[in-house]
Design a protein around this motif. Sequence first.
Motif, PDB file in Angstrom:
ATOM      1  N   MET A   1      -3.569   1.449 -13.802  1.00  0.00           N
ATOM      2  CA  MET A   1      -3.741   0.094 -12.927  1.00  0.00           C
ATOM      3  C   MET A   1      -4.810  -0.297 -13.040  1.00  0.00           C
ATOM      4  N   THR A   2      -4.683  -1.722 -12.782  1.00  0.00           N
ATOM      5  CA  THR A   2      -6.075  -2.602 -13.548  1.00  0.00           C
ATOM      6  C   THR A   2      -6.462  -2.566 -11.693  1.00  0.00           C
TER       7      THR A   2
ATOM      8  N   ILE B   1      -7.474  -4.904 -10.053  1.00  0.00           N
ATOM      9  CA  ILE B   1      -6.792  -6.097  -8.767  1.00  0.00           C
ATOM     10  C   ILE B   1      -5.631  -5.403  -8.771  1.00  0.00           C
ATOM     11  N   GLU B   2      -4.868  -4.853  -9.018  1.00  0.00           N
ATOM     12  CA  GLU B   2      -3.311  -4.144  -9.018  1.00  0.00           C
ATOM     13  C   GLU B   2      -3.451  -2.839  -8.027  1.00  0.00           C
TER      14      GLU B   2
ATOM     15  N   VAL C   1      -4.164  -4.985  -4.639  1.00  0.00           N
ATOM     16  CA  VAL C   1      -3.436  -5.741  -3.961  1.00  0.00           C
ATOM     17  C   VAL C   1      -2.077  -4.994  -3.169  1.00  0.00           C
ATOM     18  N   LEU C   2      -2.261  -3.725  -3.601  1.00  0.00           N
ATOM     19  CA  LEU C   2      -1.122  -2.394  -3.372  1.00  0.00           C
ATOM     20  C   LEU C   2      -1.780  -1.754  -2.027  1.00  0.00           C
TER      21      LEU C   2
ATOM     22  N   VAL D   1       6.011  -6.538  -4.871  1.00  0.00           N
ATOM     23  CA  VAL D   1       5.177  -6.617  -5.677  1.00  0.00           C
ATOM     24  C   VAL D   1       4.715  -6.224  -6.633  1.00  0.00           C
ATOM     25  N   THR D   2       5.521  -4.550  -6.690  1.00  0.00           N
ATOM     26  CA  THR D   2       5.833  -4.032  -7.713  1.00  0.00           C
ATOM     27  C   THR D   2       6.197  -5.006  -9.017  1.00  0.00           C
TER      28      THR D   2
ATOM     29  N   LEU E   1       6.421  -8.260  -8.900  1.00  0.00           N
ATOM     30  CA  LEU E   1       6.196  -9.492  -9.571  1.00  0.00           C
ATOM     31  C   LEU E   1       4.673  -8.981 -10.562  1.00  0.00           C
ATOM     32  N   MET E   2       4.026  -7.808 -10.274  1.00  0.00           N
ATOM     33  CA  MET E   2       3.135  -7.466 -11.030  1.00  0.00           C
ATOM     34  C   MET E   2       2.684  -6.671 -12.666  1.00  0.00           C
ATOM     35  N   GLY E   3       4.522  -6.035 -12.156  1.00  0.00           N
ATOM     36  CA  GLY E   3       4.769  -5.824 -13.845  1.00  0.00           C
ATOM     37  C   GLY E   3       3.959  -4.486 -13.568  1.00  0.00           C
ATOM     38  N   VAL E   4       3.849  -3.796 -11.924  1.00  0.00           N
ATOM     39  CA  VAL E   4       3.283  -2.648 -12.058  1.00  0.00           C
ATOM     40  C   VAL E   4       4.004  -1.179 -12.694  1.00  0.00           C
TER      41      VAL E   4
END
Length: 264
Positions: A1-2, A4-5, A8-9, A30-31, A33-36
Amino acid sequence: MTLIEVIVLAIVEGLTEFLPVSSTGHLIIVTALMGVSPTPFVKLFTIAIQLGTILSVLVLYYRRFFRSLGFYYKLAVAAVPAAILGFLFSDEIDGLLESPMVVGITLVIGGIILLFVDRWFNKPTIADSDDVSYWQALKIGFFQCLALIPGTSRSGSTIVGGMTQHLTRKAAAEFSFFLAIPMMFGATVLKLRDHFGDGHELSGTEINQLIIGNLVGFVVAIIAIKTFIGIVTKYGFRVFGWYRIIVGGTIIILLLSGHSLQII
């Protein structure tokens, strides 16, 4: 993960863990939308950062933890039903976790309940969660079992359970906060055991991400708890009911439109 991710999480977890809105449902959106991707570390991260949110309760209500041993006994009694059912039906629960549609539906159903809960239980007699009896604590614990269904919301089910036992909205919310501590701590310990038991290790970067996530979750959870208590005391649960319906409806619409959502 970055980074930012991670932040946010952690913000999402801190905001939603103690509110009756389902942190699982929000993490799904959220995941997605962020593509995690749901890697083993990401799954560990979303559980382990609960330690930060647990600490927020201990800091905000530290005086409550020095009153009497009876306080701890009542929390233990309330934690027993969900702990037993979670152990006996762990495979079935894991199966439900594979279905985001279940989360969306339970979010909507729970939201509808919150629209009317203030009207159903409008004659509270217990204003201090310390005045909860052992029998009432056990009943609230049975309500917490509903949270084994993803999307139900642990805080939402225990708050409603508290209101059925004649607690005021504030007292029910606070008891829900306290009851979260043994449940979330236990879940974190088990997740850590499983993670390392499966042969996974933590890199220096991942350890730093866990530290940052817990710090962010801690700060955000303090703000969320204070805000939540103010809203509930003054306005009740209707706003959270409508919010759940919107979030649950969003998940259902995304799934029906062909989007692939994963629970982490």
